[in-house]
Write an enzyme that holds these catalytic residues in place. Structure first.
Site, PDB file in Angstrom:
ATOM      1  N   ASP A  90      51.270  46.047  19.609  1.00 36.93           N
ATOM      2  CA  ASP A  90      51.944  46.546  18.406  1.00 36.93           C
ATOM      3  C   ASP A  90      52.996  47.605  18.769  1.00 36.93           C
ATOM      4  OD1 ASP A  90      52.558  47.379  15.855  1.00 36.93           O
ATOM      5  OD2 ASP A  90      50.481  47.669  15.228  1.00 36.93           O
ATOM      6  N   ASP A 106      53.735  44.741   7.316  1.00 38.33           N
ATOM      7  CA  ASP A 106      52.310  44.554   7.030  1.00 38.33           C
ATOM      8  C   ASP A 106      52.039  43.919   5.669  1.00 38.33           C
ATOM      9  OD1 ASP A 106      51.987  45.827   9.408  1.00 38.33           O
ATOM     10  OD2 ASP A 106      50.700  47.423   8.636  1.00 38.33           O
TER      11      ASP A 106
HETATM   12  C1  GLA Z   1      50.449  48.259  12.322  1.00 39.66           C
HETATM   13  C2  GLA Z   1      50.163  46.757  12.324  1.00 39.66           C
HETATM   14  C3  GLA Z   1      48.864  46.498  11.555  1.00 39.66           C
HETATM   15  C4  GLA Z   1      47.725  47.264  12.203  1.00 39.66           C
HETATM   16  C5  GLA Z   1      48.059  48.744  12.279  1.00 39.66           C
HETATM   17  C6  GLA Z   1      47.043  49.515  13.105  1.00 39.66           C
HETATM   18  O1  GLA Z   1      50.725  48.745  11.057  1.00 39.66           O
HETATM   19  O2  GLA Z   1      51.225  46.052  11.769  1.00 39.66           O
HETATM   20  O3  GLA Z   1      48.575  45.111  11.530  1.00 39.66           O
HETATM   21  O4  GLA Z   1      47.491  46.746  13.486  1.00 39.66           O
HETATM   22  O5  GLA Z   1      49.341  48.966  12.873  1.00 39.66           O
HETATM   23  O6  GLA Z   1      47.382  50.861  13.243  1.00 39.66           O
END
Ligand code: GLA
Length: 411
Positions: free
Chosen positions: A161, A232
């Protein structure tokens, strides 16, 4: 990317101002034949991930309970294999740079052994930056070491990520040069891809960088098995519909070993209606998206279990050809999507994306737009009933509901 206090401000600002860069700045996408579609993720990965329900609270026990429940609920038999720990498992590095877990995860190897003993696989999460999105330890400067650590534990899946890599590396090393920033991002994903490969362990490699820089064009060439296409997801219709709309035009980038990822499932979370849960699950299956449930499995309601384990719908998702659904047309607030399946079969999704029930002004199905010639015999995949489709037939759907059809022998 969830905009939260845990995300560095610079990352938030970056996320809102940056425009995708493409063209000569990044390597050209590799030819299809060169794609590293290898052994893992031949069909879209299926499993469960801790983030959408537990977020930062997840513990070793939650992972074990979820694994148990995947078996008890029949989800494993339906194809769910990966049990993925998202952010907040990380502890500190020791003097040799070896990363340790935090107190929520006392023994990762033992946890992996437990999950494997159930015939399931274990996934983990990190960031190419110094910190993860939730502010825990990232992999920057320790990529090979971390990849080896994951392999030694028996990890089968890595979600990587971007987050703090944006301010810590991209903005710092290439201020005001978006093309150079994108090259740094690509190099970071490449670096971890090579580190994973060097372990010799088959590990599904999942990119989470929110679709920047047309990631679908270059991710498969550097070992990506799936890549997030958007920010997200949230457990509300508008979020699901917005993400669905952003998948138009991406179908040609999906295929065995390399998938577009419109984010994990919210089925069973928040206040989604039954119709919304059904439509969300159906469309993620149509999109050949990873099917990673994100709900509280031990307390899952029977109707949610029924949705998540629907064999006919999962068969669409896992069709070996891996042809992601294409948006075909819409009329009013009804959208029609379709995908071709093995053996010449076809799946069609008709979705009422609006808030009206179409009883007063029904939608009429135009078979020609689907490339179909006159009446067809189909199966309604949510009722199991066989039905005949005729040209111009009216279709009445409650708000946010779906008619999901499979035509075995299209004419
Ligand atoms: C980001 C990702 C999410 C999750 C969070 C965890 O926002 O897009 O899917 O993994 O981080 O902190």
């Amino acid at each position: 990317m969830r905009i939260s206090a845990s995300l560095p401000l610079a990352a938030i600002v970056f996320a809102t101002v940056i425009a995708p860069v493409s063209g000569s700045a990044v390597p050209q996408p590799p030819a299809k034949a060169q794609l590293d579609s290898s052994k893992v993720a031949a069909t879209p990965p299926m499993g469960w991930n801790s983030w959408n329900y537990f977020a930062g609270k997840v513990t070793d026990k939650d992972i074990r309970d979820s694994a148990d429940q995947i078996i008890a609920s029949g989800m494993k038999d339906a194809g769910y294999i990966y049990v993925n720990i998202d952010d907040t498992w990380e502890g500190e590095r020791d003097a040799s740079g070896v990363l340790h877990t935090n107190s929520k995860f006392p023994d990762m190897k033992a946890l992996a052994d437990y999950v494997h003993s159930k015939g399931l696989k274990l996934g983990i999460y990190s960031s190419p930056g110094p910190k993860t999105c939730a502010g825990f330890e990232g992999s920057l400067g320790h990529e090979e070491q971390d990849a080896q650590l994951y392999a030694s534990w028996g990890i089968d899946y890595l979600k990587y990520d971007l987050c703090s890599f944006i301010p810590a590396v991209m903005e710092k090393q290439a201020p005001n040069d978006k093309a150079a920033q994108m090259r740094l991002m690509l190099a970071a994903y490449d670096k971890m891809g090579k580190a994973l490969k060097a372990t010799g362990r088959p590990i599904v490699y999942s990119f989470c960088q929110y679709g920047w820089d047309s990631v679908w064009e270059w991710a498969p060439g550097i070992g990506g098995n799936l890549w997030r296409t958007t920010g997200d997801i949230e457990a509300r219709w508008q979020s699901i519909y917005d993400i669905l709309s952003q998948q138009k035009g991406l179908a040609s980038y999906a295929g065995p070993g390399h998938w577009n990822d419109p984010d994990m499932l919210e089925v069973g979370n928040g206040k989604l209606s039954l119709a919304e849960n059904r439509t969300h699950f159906s469309m993620w299956a149509m999109l050949a998206a990873p099917l990673l449930a994100g709900n509280d499995l031990p307390r899952m309601k029977p109707e949610i279990k029924e949705i998540l384990t629907s064999r006919d719908v999962i068969a669409i998702s896992q069709d070996p050809l891996g042809h992601q659904a294409r948006y075909i047309y819409s009329k009013g607030e009804v959208e029609v999507w379709a995908r071709d399946l093995q053996g010449g079969a076809k799946a069609i999704a008709i979705v009422n994306v609006g808030s009206d029930v179409y009883s007063t002004h029904p939608f009429h199905l135009d078979l020609a737009q689907l490339g179909l010639n006159g009446s067809q015999h189909a199966k309604n995949l949510w009722t199991g009933k066989e039905m005949d489709l005729t040209n111009n037939m009216p279709v009445e759907l409650p708000s946010h509901d779906i008619l999901l059809l499979r035509i075995a022998s299209p004419k």
